[in-house]
Design a protein around this motif. Structure first.
Motif, PDB file in Angstrom:
ATOM      1  N   ALA A  49      -0.416  -2.057  -4.393  1.00 23.49           N
ATOM      2  CA  ALA A  49      -0.950  -1.181  -3.339  1.00 23.49           C
ATOM      3  C   ALA A  49       0.108  -0.866  -2.286  1.00 23.49           C
ATOM      4  CB  ALA A  49      -2.162  -1.822  -2.677  1.00 23.49           C
ATOM      5  N   GLU A  50       0.776  -1.892  -1.816  1.00 21.63           N
ATOM      6  CA  GLU A  50       1.668  -1.724  -0.668  1.00 21.63           C
ATOM      7  C   GLU A  50       3.130  -1.857  -1.101  1.00 21.63           C
ATOM      8  OE1 GLU A  50       0.538  -0.793   2.158  1.00 21.63           O
ATOM      9  OE2 GLU A  50      -1.403  -1.727   2.575  1.00 21.63           O
ATOM     10  N   PHE A  51       4.008  -1.224  -0.341  1.00 18.79           N
ATOM     11  CA  PHE A  51       5.446  -1.319  -0.600  1.00 18.79           C
ATOM     12  C   PHE A  51       5.886  -2.782  -0.641  1.00 18.79           C
ATOM     13  CE2 PHE A  51       9.901  -0.643   1.180  1.00 18.79           C
ATOM     14  CZ  PHE A  51      10.423  -0.161  -0.007  1.00 18.79           C
ATOM     15  N   THR A  52       5.337  -3.609   0.253  1.00 24.52           N
ATOM     16  CA  THR A  52       5.725  -5.025   0.281  1.00 24.52           C
ATOM     17  C   THR A  52       4.962  -5.866  -0.750  1.00 24.52           C
ATOM     18  OG1 THR A  52       4.266  -5.299   2.195  1.00 24.52           O
ATOM     19  CG2 THR A  52       6.627  -5.119   2.613  1.00 24.52           C
ATOM     20  N   ASP A  53       4.179  -5.253  -1.609  1.00 21.34           N
ATOM     21  CA  ASP A  53       3.706  -5.966  -2.803  1.00 21.34           C
ATOM     22  C   ASP A  53       4.804  -6.031  -3.860  1.00 21.34           C
ATOM     23  OD1 ASP A  53       1.211  -6.481  -1.740  1.00 21.34           O
ATOM     24  OD2 ASP A  53       0.289  -4.693  -2.624  1.00 21.34           O
TER      25      ASP A  53
ATOM     26  N   ARG B 228      11.776  -3.208  -4.731  1.00 19.98           N
ATOM     27  CA  ARG B 228      11.832  -2.225  -3.633  1.00 19.98           C
ATOM     28  C   ARG B 228      13.162  -1.478  -3.653  1.00 19.98           C
ATOM     29  NH1 ARG B 228       9.435  -6.431  -0.379  1.00 19.98           N
ATOM     30  NH2 ARG B 228      11.384  -6.780   0.732  1.00 19.98           N
TER      31      ARG B 228
ATOM     32  N   MET C 231      13.419   2.562  -4.099  1.00 18.23           N
ATOM     33  CA  MET C 231      14.008   3.470  -3.112  1.00 18.23           C
ATOM     34  C   MET C 231      15.292   4.113  -3.619  1.00 18.23           C
ATOM     35  SD  MET C 231      11.600   3.454  -1.018  1.00 18.23           S
ATOM     36  CE  MET C 231      12.296   4.697   0.084  1.00 18.23           C
TER      37      MET C 231
ATOM     38  N   ALA D 205       6.688  10.100   1.873  1.00 16.85           N
ATOM     39  CA  ALA D 205       5.539   9.335   2.364  1.00 16.85           C
ATOM     40  C   ALA D 205       4.955   8.476   1.256  1.00 16.85           C
ATOM     41  CB  ALA D 205       4.457  10.269   2.908  1.00 16.85           C
ATOM     42  N   SER D 206       4.545   7.280   1.641  1.00 14.85           N
ATOM     43  CA  SER D 206       3.767   6.385   0.792  1.00 14.85           C
ATOM     44  C   SER D 206       2.506   6.055   1.574  1.00 14.85           C
ATOM     45  CB  SER D 206       4.573   5.114   0.496  1.00 14.85           C
ATOM     46  OG  SER D 206       3.749   4.162  -0.132  1.00 14.85           O
ATOM     47  N   LEU D 207       1.385   6.638   1.178  1.00 10.50           N
ATOM     48  CA  LEU D 207       0.141   6.518   1.952  1.00 10.50           C
ATOM     49  C   LEU D 207      -0.851   5.662   1.177  1.00 10.50           C
ATOM     50  CD1 LEU D 207       0.004  10.248   3.138  1.00 10.50           C
ATOM     51  CD2 LEU D 207       1.065   8.315   4.299  1.00 10.50           C
ATOM     52  N   GLY D 208      -1.464   6.222   0.145  1.00 18.37           N
ATOM     53  CA  GLY D 208      -2.306   5.400  -0.736  1.00 18.37           C
ATOM     54  C   GLY D 208      -3.649   5.018  -0.177  1.00 18.37           C
ATOM     55  N   ASN D 209      -4.169   5.792   0.776  1.00 18.96           N
ATOM     56  CA  ASN D 209      -5.508   5.481   1.289  1.00 18.96           C
ATOM     57  C   ASN D 209      -6.572   5.782   0.243  1.00 18.96           C
ATOM     58  OD1 ASN D 209      -4.156   5.041   3.730  1.00 18.96           O
ATOM     59  ND2 ASN D 209      -4.489   7.149   4.399  1.00 18.96           N
TER      60      ASN D 209
ATOM     61  N   TRP E 138       5.242   7.384  -4.093  1.00 21.68           N
ATOM     62  CA  TRP E 138       5.981   8.053  -3.022  1.00 21.68           C
ATOM     63  C   TRP E 138       5.876   9.555  -3.202  1.00 21.68           C
ATOM     64  CZ3 TRP E 138       8.037   6.162   1.340  1.00 21.68           C
ATOM     65  CH2 TRP E 138       8.199   4.770   1.432  1.00 21.68           C
TER      66      TRP E 138
END
Lengths: 162, 162
Positions: A51-55, A61, A65, A87-91, A98
């Motif tokens: 879900a998140e970049f820091t996953d 990463r 990038m 943008a990386s949103l993912g809502n 990205w």
């Protein structure tokens, strides 16, 4: 796609490409989104359901990038846009992807983000010309991404999906 | 700020902090944006006047995204948000800055990006409580960023700006 254990059955980016396939790699794939008002929109999709970049771990990463930068650079070279938006949103779809969107200072939303209300009528002739130029950019992106990143494991002995 | 040669006189991110200063480093600084509907909005600002992510060299990009990840991780730990949104747009101010926005599934714009039209009334009590919690997060971020990154050259012998 990769192993079932890292996919979510109800996620559209786990069960489908998410757009026009441009390149399919081991960790990531690139699709073109075919947005009506912003045809030069690409999405770099992480292959597994994070879900998140820091996953992602630091190495992942970095790879992610590096690919974003490669795509941005090819877009800049090919398109002469005024700006590239990242943008990386993912809502809506919480699966890391990205957005890379080429922007021009007379496009429908400029200078606002593409998610804001439109600022003016779209220039249909300009959009048609841009759309016609994108298959050549897709091919450049595919070549550059293939050269830089490994294909997915199931394609390692043959060609990738594109 | 850094050397004059790499700054633009008419750029608000070259001539001002751009928000509430949280941390000031050699390559980057972190500000809190104090957005009314999304108070947990941070911006990681590249110190010199680069427009696009690929105007940075690979090492700079790595450092930049390492800081983005650090901030995202601290936001996740402290806030319990449903999603962290990341974006580098720069249409209005073409000076590289990463937006990091904590999102909740009942915030004013969810599930749309914060630049889209609002989807519902803001929950003022929730925003007040969130706002009250942010100075503690600022302090955590400052501590973590100081530990990870060098201070700017002029502050190397003393304390940084924060």
């Amino acid at each position: 796609m990769t192993t079932a254990a890292t996919q979510a059955q109800d996620c559209p980016l786990c069960t489908g490409a998410g757009g026009l396939p441009v390149w399919n790699g081991r960790w990531m794939r690139l699709i073109r989104a075919e947005e009506a008002l912003h045809p030069a929109t690409y999405r770099l999709v992480w292959q597994t359901h994070a879900a998140e970049f820091t996953d992602l771990d630091p190495l992942q990463r970095g790879v992610c990038m590096d690919a974003v930068a490669l795509v941005e650079r090819e877009m800049r070279t090919a398109l002469g846009a005024h700006k590239i938006n990242l943008a990386s949103l993912g809502n809506v779809v919480p699966h890391l992807h990205w957005h890379l969107v080429a922007r021009w200072n007379r496009d429908a939303h400029w200078p606002q983000p593409v998610w804001a209300p439109p600022q003016r009528e779209a220039d249909v002739a300009r959009l048609d010309a841009l759309r016609a130029a994108l298959p050549a950019l897709d091919a450049r992106l595919r070549t550059a991404l293939r050269a830089r990143f490994a294909p997915p494991p199931e394609a390692a002995e043959g060609s990738d999906h594109s």
